[in-house]
Design a protein around this motif. Structure first.
Motif, PDB file in Angstrom:
ATOM      1  N   TRP A 183      98.076  20.824  27.148  1.00  0.00           N
ATOM      2  CA  TRP A 183      96.802  20.312  26.676  1.00  0.00           C
ATOM      3  C   TRP A 183      95.769  21.315  27.122  1.00  0.00           C
ATOM      4  O   TRP A 183      95.770  21.782  28.252  1.00  0.00           O
ATOM      5  CB  TRP A 183      96.494  18.947  27.276  1.00  0.00           C
ATOM      6  CG  TRP A 183      97.374  17.864  26.752  1.00  0.00           C
ATOM      7  CD1 TRP A 183      97.957  17.805  25.529  1.00  0.00           C
ATOM      8  CD2 TRP A 183      97.767  16.676  27.430  1.00  0.00           C
ATOM      9  NE1 TRP A 183      98.687  16.662  25.399  1.00  0.00           N
ATOM     10  CE2 TRP A 183      98.591  15.944  26.560  1.00  0.00           C
ATOM     11  CE3 TRP A 183      97.502  16.154  28.690  1.00  0.00           C
ATOM     12  CZ2 TRP A 183      99.145  14.721  26.897  1.00  0.00           C
ATOM     13  CZ3 TRP A 183      98.054  14.940  29.022  1.00  0.00           C
ATOM     14  CH2 TRP A 183      98.863  14.230  28.136  1.00  0.00           C
ATOM     15  N   ARG A 225      97.551  18.217  20.123  1.00  0.00           N
ATOM     16  CA  ARG A 225      96.937  17.053  20.775  1.00  0.00           C
ATOM     17  C   ARG A 225      96.015  17.564  21.871  1.00  0.00           C
ATOM     18  O   ARG A 225      96.405  18.391  22.675  1.00  0.00           O
ATOM     19  CB  ARG A 225      97.983  16.124  21.354  1.00  0.00           C
ATOM     20  CG  ARG A 225      97.364  14.835  21.886  1.00  0.00           C
ATOM     21  CD  ARG A 225      98.413  13.794  22.221  1.00  0.00           C
ATOM     22  NE  ARG A 225      97.753  12.567  22.589  1.00  0.00           N
ATOM     23  CZ  ARG A 225      97.884  11.425  21.946  1.00  0.00           C
ATOM     24  NH1 ARG A 225      98.668  11.349  20.899  1.00  0.00           N
ATOM     25  NH2 ARG A 225      97.252  10.349  22.347  1.00  0.00           N
ATOM     26  N   TRP A 226      94.808  17.061  21.916  1.00  0.00           N
ATOM     27  CA  TRP A 226      93.818  17.420  22.929  1.00  0.00           C
ATOM     28  C   TRP A 226      93.733  18.936  23.151  1.00  0.00           C
ATOM     29  O   TRP A 226      93.835  19.428  24.263  1.00  0.00           O
ATOM     30  CB  TRP A 226      94.085  16.685  24.239  1.00  0.00           C
ATOM     31  CG  TRP A 226      93.831  15.217  24.148  1.00  0.00           C
ATOM     32  CD1 TRP A 226      92.735  14.614  23.607  1.00  0.00           C
ATOM     33  CD2 TRP A 226      94.680  14.171  24.598  1.00  0.00           C
ATOM     34  NE1 TRP A 226      92.852  13.256  23.682  1.00  0.00           N
ATOM     35  CE2 TRP A 226      94.029  12.951  24.300  1.00  0.00           C
ATOM     36  CE3 TRP A 226      95.912  14.122  25.227  1.00  0.00           C
ATOM     37  CZ2 TRP A 226      94.591  11.728  24.600  1.00  0.00           C
ATOM     38  CZ3 TRP A 226      96.459  12.898  25.535  1.00  0.00           C
ATOM     39  CH2 TRP A 226      95.799  11.725  25.223  1.00  0.00           C
ATOM     40  N   LYS A 227      93.547  19.670  22.071  1.00  0.00           N
ATOM     41  CA  LYS A 227      93.405  21.132  22.074  1.00  0.00           C
ATOM     42  C   LYS A 227      94.604  21.843  22.698  1.00  0.00           C
ATOM     43  O   LYS A 227      94.480  22.926  23.254  1.00  0.00           O
ATOM     44  CB  LYS A 227      92.114  21.546  22.772  1.00  0.00           C
ATOM     45  CG  LYS A 227      90.878  21.042  22.081  1.00  0.00           C
ATOM     46  CD  LYS A 227      89.634  21.525  22.778  1.00  0.00           C
ATOM     47  CE  LYS A 227      88.408  20.948  22.106  1.00  0.00           C
ATOM     48  NZ  LYS A 227      87.183  21.330  22.776  1.00  0.00           N
ATOM     49  N   THR A 239      88.799  19.135  27.347  1.00  0.00           N
ATOM     50  CA  THR A 239      89.290  17.990  26.581  1.00  0.00           C
ATOM     51  C   THR A 239      88.921  16.661  27.219  1.00  0.00           C
ATOM     52  O   THR A 239      89.537  15.656  26.946  1.00  0.00           O
ATOM     53  CB  THR A 239      90.823  18.063  26.445  1.00  0.00           C
ATOM     54  OG1 THR A 239      91.389  18.094  27.754  1.00  0.00           O
ATOM     55  CG2 THR A 239      91.249  19.259  25.653  1.00  0.00           C
TER      56      THR A 239
END
Length: 161
Positions: free
Chosen positions: A94, A59-61, A98
């Protein structure tokens, strides 16, 4: 794109529910989870109606690990179909760059929070395959975005007895 994915997921589940075959239970399932986030899922039944599930997803890099305890209940009209609910926690990161939803492009975030889950779980009788459709909202205690209400996913697992 998301609407088409949701329609496809619902169509697959309708086909599964309409199918008249009887299904057997399984003890362990290992496979892919696809939805808002994508990753790997492992589900292990502790008893007939209780399971633990581990999910590793992106999720989100970043990378997140989620652990869940689930209670499964039979849907009497369709053997092999169960509905389930439960909860657990997630921990992960994360990555940078992003934005949105974050204020800074150069910051990595560590996230920790709690998760709920509710869904349907179906085991095919003639194949070692399991389909699971679930909704998994989460709440973060750290770093910015606190509420995730968008976690809808389909898991496809290879099962072992």
């Amino acid at each position: 794109m998301l609407k088409k994915a949701i329609v496809a997921i619902v169509a697959v589940f309708v086909m599964v529910i309409v199918q008249e075959s009887e299904a057997q239970t399984y003890s362990t399932g290992v496979g892919l989870r696809a939805g808002v986030t994508n990753g790997l899922s492992v589900k292990q039944f502790l008893t007939y109606d209780a399971a633990v599930e581990g999910i590793i997803h992106t999720r989100w890099k970043g990378l997140l690990i989620t652990g869940l305890y689930e209670v499964h209940k039979d849907v009497r009209e369709i053997q092999g179909l169960k509905w389930f609910y439960g909860g657990g926690a997630h921990l992960g990161t994360w990555g940078k760059k992003t934005n949105p939803p974050f204020d800074s492009d150069d910051t990595e975030y560590t996230v920790f929070g709690i998760d709920g889950i509710i869904g349907l779980d179906y085991k095919f009788i003639d194949a070692p395959i399991n389909l699971s459709l679930d909704y998994k909202p989460a709440y973060n205690f750290t770093n910015g975005v606190t509420w995730w209400g968008d976690e809808l996913a389909l898991s496809i697992r290879f099962t072992f007895n």
